[in-house]
Scaffold this motif. Structure first.
Motif, PDB file in Angstrom:
ATOM      1  N   ALA A 155     -52.337  40.154  58.271  1.00 30.58           N
ATOM      2  CA  ALA A 155     -51.280  41.151  58.051  1.00 30.58           C
ATOM      3  C   ALA A 155     -51.696  42.514  58.568  1.00 30.58           C
ATOM      4  CB  ALA A 155     -50.949  41.226  56.553  1.00 30.58           C
ATOM      5  N   LEU A 156     -52.930  42.895  58.316  1.00 32.26           N
ATOM      6  CA  LEU A 156     -53.421  44.208  58.754  1.00 32.26           C
ATOM      7  C   LEU A 156     -53.413  44.306  60.272  1.00 32.26           C
ATOM      8  CD1 LEU A 156     -54.703  46.926  57.934  1.00 32.26           C
ATOM      9  CD2 LEU A 156     -56.934  45.795  58.102  1.00 32.26           C
ATOM     10  N   ALA A 157     -53.958  43.287  60.934  1.00 32.82           N
ATOM     11  CA  ALA A 157     -54.006  43.311  62.395  1.00 32.82           C
ATOM     12  C   ALA A 157     -52.600  43.295  62.991  1.00 32.82           C
ATOM     13  CB  ALA A 157     -54.812  42.112  62.906  1.00 32.82           C
ATOM     14  N   ALA A 158     -51.699  42.497  62.388  1.00 34.40           N
ATOM     15  CA  ALA A 158     -50.328  42.425  62.889  1.00 34.40           C
ATOM     16  C   ALA A 158     -49.609  43.750  62.696  1.00 34.40           C
ATOM     17  CB  ALA A 158     -49.570  41.307  62.186  1.00 34.40           C
ATOM     18  N   GLY A 159     -49.841  44.407  61.553  1.00 38.42           N
ATOM     19  CA  GLY A 159     -49.185  45.680  61.280  1.00 38.42           C
ATOM     20  C   GLY A 159     -49.583  46.763  62.272  1.00 38.42           C
ATOM     21  N   VAL A 160     -50.860  46.853  62.550  1.00 42.88           N
ATOM     22  CA  VAL A 160     -51.328  47.863  63.504  1.00 42.88           C
ATOM     23  C   VAL A 160     -50.878  47.511  64.920  1.00 42.88           C
ATOM     24  CG1 VAL A 160     -53.372  48.933  64.535  1.00 42.88           C
ATOM     25  CG2 VAL A 160     -53.297  48.518  62.072  1.00 42.88           C
ATOM     26  N   SER A 161     -50.947  46.216  65.258  1.00 39.77           N
ATOM     27  CA  SER A 161     -50.548  45.791  66.599  1.00 39.77           C
ATOM     28  C   SER A 161     -49.067  46.046  66.837  1.00 39.77           C
ATOM     29  CB  SER A 161     -50.859  44.299  66.798  1.00 39.77           C
ATOM     30  OG  SER A 161     -52.249  44.059  66.704  1.00 39.77           O
ATOM     31  N   VAL A 222     -58.793  39.534  60.442  1.00 44.64           N
ATOM     32  CA  VAL A 222     -58.461  40.364  61.605  1.00 44.64           C
ATOM     33  C   VAL A 222     -58.973  39.710  62.883  1.00 44.64           C
ATOM     34  CG1 VAL A 222     -58.911  42.574  62.746  1.00 44.64           C
ATOM     35  CG2 VAL A 222     -58.370  42.514  60.292  1.00 44.64           C
ATOM     36  N   LEU A 223     -60.219  39.226  62.836  1.00 42.63           N
ATOM     37  CA  LEU A 223     -60.825  38.581  64.001  1.00 42.63           C
ATOM     38  C   LEU A 223     -60.054  37.328  64.398  1.00 42.63           C
ATOM     39  CD1 LEU A 223     -63.173  38.520  66.015  1.00 42.63           C
ATOM     40  CD2 LEU A 223     -64.484  37.205  64.326  1.00 42.63           C
ATOM     41  N   LEU A 224     -59.645  36.536  63.418  1.00 40.99           N
ATOM     42  CA  LEU A 224     -58.882  35.324  63.711  1.00 40.99           C
ATOM     43  C   LEU A 224     -57.545  35.662  64.364  1.00 40.99           C
ATOM     44  CD1 LEU A 224     -59.542  33.200  60.479  1.00 40.99           C
ATOM     45  CD2 LEU A 224     -60.456  32.823  62.782  1.00 40.99           C
ATOM     46  N   PHE A 225     -56.901  36.727  63.881  1.00 45.13           N
ATOM     47  CA  PHE A 225     -55.629  37.129  64.473  1.00 45.13           C
ATOM     48  C   PHE A 225     -55.799  37.488  65.939  1.00 45.13           C
ATOM     49  CE2 PHE A 225     -52.760  40.474  65.874  1.00 45.13           C
ATOM     50  CZ  PHE A 225     -51.517  39.922  65.605  1.00 45.13           C
ATOM     51  N   TYR A 226     -56.795  38.319  66.249  1.00 51.38           N
ATOM     52  CA  TYR A 226     -56.956  38.767  67.625  1.00 51.38           C
ATOM     53  C   TYR A 226     -57.456  37.650  68.532  1.00 51.38           C
ATOM     54  CZ  TYR A 226     -55.808  43.609  66.793  1.00 51.38           C
ATOM     55  OH  TYR A 226     -55.111  44.758  66.504  1.00 51.38           O
ATOM     56  N   LEU A 232     -53.255  33.150  73.358  1.00 51.22           N
ATOM     57  CA  LEU A 232     -51.963  32.508  73.575  1.00 51.22           C
ATOM     58  C   LEU A 232     -51.289  33.043  74.828  1.00 51.22           C
ATOM     59  CD1 LEU A 232     -50.454  32.333  69.972  1.00 51.22           C
ATOM     60  CD2 LEU A 232     -51.480  30.491  71.293  1.00 51.22           C
ATOM     61  N   ASP A 233     -50.604  32.148  75.529  1.00 54.50           N
ATOM     62  CA  ASP A 233     -49.849  32.547  76.706  1.00 54.50           C
ATOM     63  C   ASP A 233     -48.418  32.943  76.363  1.00 54.50           C
ATOM     64  OD1 ASP A 233     -51.994  32.041  78.384  1.00 54.50           O
ATOM     65  OD2 ASP A 233     -51.461  29.929  78.593  1.00 54.50           O
ATOM     66  N   THR A 234     -47.971  32.597  75.151  1.00 56.90           N
ATOM     67  CA  THR A 234     -46.606  32.903  74.752  1.00 56.90           C
ATOM     68  C   THR A 234     -46.451  34.397  74.470  1.00 56.90           C
ATOM     69  OG1 THR A 234     -44.832  32.304  73.214  1.00 56.90           O
ATOM     70  CG2 THR A 234     -47.038  32.535  72.302  1.00 56.90           C
ATOM     71  N   SER A 235     -45.249  34.805  74.140  1.00 55.66           N
ATOM     72  CA  SER A 235     -44.960  36.208  73.890  1.00 55.66           C
ATOM     73  C   SER A 235     -45.832  36.768  72.772  1.00 55.66           C
ATOM     74  CB  SER A 235     -43.487  36.374  73.523  1.00 55.66           C
ATOM     75  OG  SER A 235     -43.260  37.664  73.001  1.00 55.66           O
ATOM     76  N   LYS A 236     -46.635  37.766  73.097  1.00 61.93           N
ATOM     77  CA  LYS A 236     -47.484  38.360  72.078  1.00 61.93           C
ATOM     78  C   LYS A 236     -46.661  39.150  71.066  1.00 61.93           C
ATOM     79  CE  LYS A 236     -51.704  38.517  74.832  1.00 61.93           C
ATOM     80  NZ  LYS A 236     -52.813  39.344  75.384  1.00 61.93           N
ATOM     81  N   GLN A 237     -45.585  39.759  71.533  1.00 61.78           N
ATOM     82  CA  GLN A 237     -44.736  40.507  70.612  1.00 61.78           C
ATOM     83  C   GLN A 237     -44.103  39.563  69.596  1.00 61.78           C
ATOM     84  OE1 GLN A 237     -41.666  42.794  72.440  1.00 61.78           O
ATOM     85  NE2 GLN A 237     -40.884  43.612  70.512  1.00 61.78           N
ATOM     86  N   PHE A 238     -43.682  38.399  70.046  1.00 55.64           N
ATOM     87  CA  PHE A 238     -43.107  37.414  69.134  1.00 55.64           C
ATOM     88  C   PHE A 238     -44.143  36.958  68.116  1.00 55.64           C
ATOM     89  CE2 PHE A 238     -42.150  33.028  67.953  1.00 55.64           C
ATOM     90  CZ  PHE A 238     -40.853  33.156  67.467  1.00 55.64           C
ATOM     91  N   MET A 239     -45.377  36.748  68.570  1.00 56.63           N
ATOM     92  CA  MET A 239     -46.449  36.335  67.661  1.00 56.63           C
ATOM     93  C   MET A 239     -46.697  37.400  66.602  1.00 56.63           C
ATOM     94  SD  MET A 239     -50.474  35.626  68.521  1.00 56.63           S
ATOM     95  CE  MET A 239     -51.673  35.554  67.183  1.00 56.63           C
ATOM     96  N   VAL A 240     -46.710  38.664  67.019  1.00 60.11           N
ATOM     97  CA  VAL A 240     -46.910  39.747  66.055  1.00 60.11           C
ATOM     98  C   VAL A 240     -45.771  39.773  65.046  1.00 60.11           C
ATOM     99  CG1 VAL A 240     -46.940  42.260  65.802  1.00 60.11           C
ATOM    100  CG2 VAL A 240     -48.317  41.181  67.575  1.00 60.11           C
ATOM    101  N   GLY A 241     -44.534  39.597  65.538  1.00 66.84           N
ATOM    102  CA  GLY A 241     -43.395  39.590  64.636  1.00 66.84           C
ATOM    103  C   GLY A 241     -43.466  38.478  63.619  1.00 66.84           C
ATOM    104  N   MET A 242     -43.842  37.277  64.052  1.00 63.93           N
ATOM    105  CA  MET A 242     -43.966  36.155  63.119  1.00 63.93           C
ATOM    106  C   MET A 242     -45.088  36.397  62.116  1.00 63.93           C
ATOM    107  SD  MET A 242     -41.624  33.913  63.557  1.00 63.93           S
ATOM    108  CE  MET A 242     -42.319  32.489  62.707  1.00 63.93           C
ATOM    109  N   ALA A 243     -46.192  36.974  62.592  1.00 65.42           N
ATOM    110  CA  ALA A 243     -47.301  37.276  61.680  1.00 65.42           C
ATOM    111  C   ALA A 243     -46.877  38.302  60.631  1.00 65.42           C
ATOM    112  CB  ALA A 243     -48.500  37.792  62.474  1.00 65.42           C
ATOM    113  N   LEU A 244     -46.082  39.288  61.052  1.00 68.10           N
ATOM    114  CA  LEU A 244     -45.604  40.292  60.098  1.00 68.10           C
ATOM    115  C   LEU A 244     -44.657  39.673  59.067  1.00 68.10           C
ATOM    116  CD1 LEU A 244     -44.947  43.482  62.247  1.00 68.10           C
ATOM    117  CD2 LEU A 244     -46.566  43.244  60.351  1.00 68.10           C
ATOM    118  N   CYS A 245     -43.742  38.817  59.522  1.00 70.22           N
ATOM    119  CA  CYS A 245     -42.814  38.179  58.582  1.00 70.22           C
ATOM    120  C   CYS A 245     -43.567  37.268  57.618  1.00 70.22           C
ATOM    121  CB  CYS A 245     -41.749  37.399  59.342  1.00 70.22           C
ATOM    122  SG  CYS A 245     -40.599  38.434  60.250  1.00 70.22           S
TER     123      CYS A 245
END
Length: 313
Positions: A155-161, A222-226, A232-245
């Motif tokens: 959550a922390l890594a996704a929030g900052v990202s 945090v390390l696992l998130f990054y 991943l080759d998929t959309s990083k923005q989408f991944m961040v959004g899913m992690a935040l949700c």
């Protein structure tokens, strides 16, 4: 580099908070009322952060409400079943378990929860356990809280990202709401582990090692998130959004299914505890002014990058 440096600072502060939480009763008198006040404030803060910050950002980055709500539900259910499997929250007054310390120096003696009217609610905890089971009870608490804290690191890594992705040049403290929710909750979780271990008469050295191991779980998340983020080759923005949700679901489950119900079971100090809970929600709202882009800057449509992932109709 600034987001990574900020996350490193956040992680160091969270480690310090976790280590301090394990020894909180030694340096201050944790009365029943103080514990309930802390839990009410943290519960309100996590509730506000999950709804006002994490979920809106997640929906914006996902570009799909269906995917966002699926991530929210998954995070909520994951946390719920972790709590059911490991029974890892032991939010209890600890004055009687730290004799000779600030926690034990009180005039009434005994656990303070016996001195208050809790109504007719019963948690169903079984206290008459086999000595061997009782001595190892901390392991379930540790495993459950460690998995929960790994999710906090995500959550922390996704929030900052997410904040850095939306506007890397904006003025503000990225991921501040998520950080505060984790930072203020970690001492209570660390206290849960050390409280159970002290009850089971574990050596102080062992308690210190376990507490340190738990404190390092959030940076590991945090390390696992990054690792996943960069692999991943998929959309990083989408991944961040899913992690935040997903993380919003974690925050909502902790606040609504664990912390706030525990406070609600207590029929005393209703007004005081309710006001402190609302204060936590209010702080979550005000945090929006300190984050990049100001308050409620979630209405911008997701960038085209997010459309690379197939979305359900």
């Amino acid at each position: 580099m600034f987001p990574l440096a900020l996350i490193a600072i956040y992680c160091l502060l969270i480690i310090a908070a976790s280590l301090l939480g394990g020894w909180l009763p030694v340096v201050m008198r944790l009365t029943h009322t103080r514990m309930q006040m802390m839990m009410s404030a943290v519960g309100g803060l996590m509730l506000g952060v999950g709804i006002l910050h994490m979920l809106p950002h997640g929906i914006s980055d996902c570009g799909s409400i269906d995917w966002a709500m699926g991530g929210l539900l998954l995070g909520l259910l994951t946390t719920f079943f972790l709590m059911r499997l490991f029974h890892f929250h032991e939010h209890a007054p600890v004055e009687n378990d730290y004799p000779g310390t600030a926690a034990g120096d009180h005039e009434h003696g005994g656990h303070l929860h016996c001195d208050h009217d809790h109504g007719h609610h019963h948690h169903g905890h079984e206290h008459s356990q086999d000595p061997a089971e009782s001595r190892m009870r901390w392991l379930g608490v540790f495993l459950g809280l460690s998995l929960h804290t790994l999710l906090d690191g995500v959550a922390l890594a996704a929030g900052v990202s997410a904040a850095a992705h939306h506007d890397p040049n904006a003025v503000g403290i990225m991921g501040l709401g998520v950080f505060l929710g984790i930072f203020l909750h970690k001492p209570l979780d660390a206290l849960s582990i050390t409280f159970v271990m002290r009850q089971s008469k574990w050596p102080i050295q062992t308690i210190n090692i376990v507490n340190l191991g738990y404190a390092l779980m959030c940076p590991l998340g945090v390390l696992l998130f990054y690792t996943g983020y960069n692999g991943l080759d998929t959309s990083k923005q989408f991944m961040v959004g899913m992690a935040l949700c997903f993380s919003a679901g974690v925050f909502l489950c902790i606040s609504l299914a664990d912390i706030l119900p525990e406070v609600q079971f207590h029929s005393h100090d209703k007004v005081k505890l309710s006001l402190v809970m609302l204060l936590g929600v209010g702080v979550a709202y005000l945090i929006g002014f300190a984050e990049p882009g100001g308050l409620h800057n979630h209405d911008q449509p997701a960038k085209p990058e997010a459309t690379e992932v197939s979305q359900p109709e």
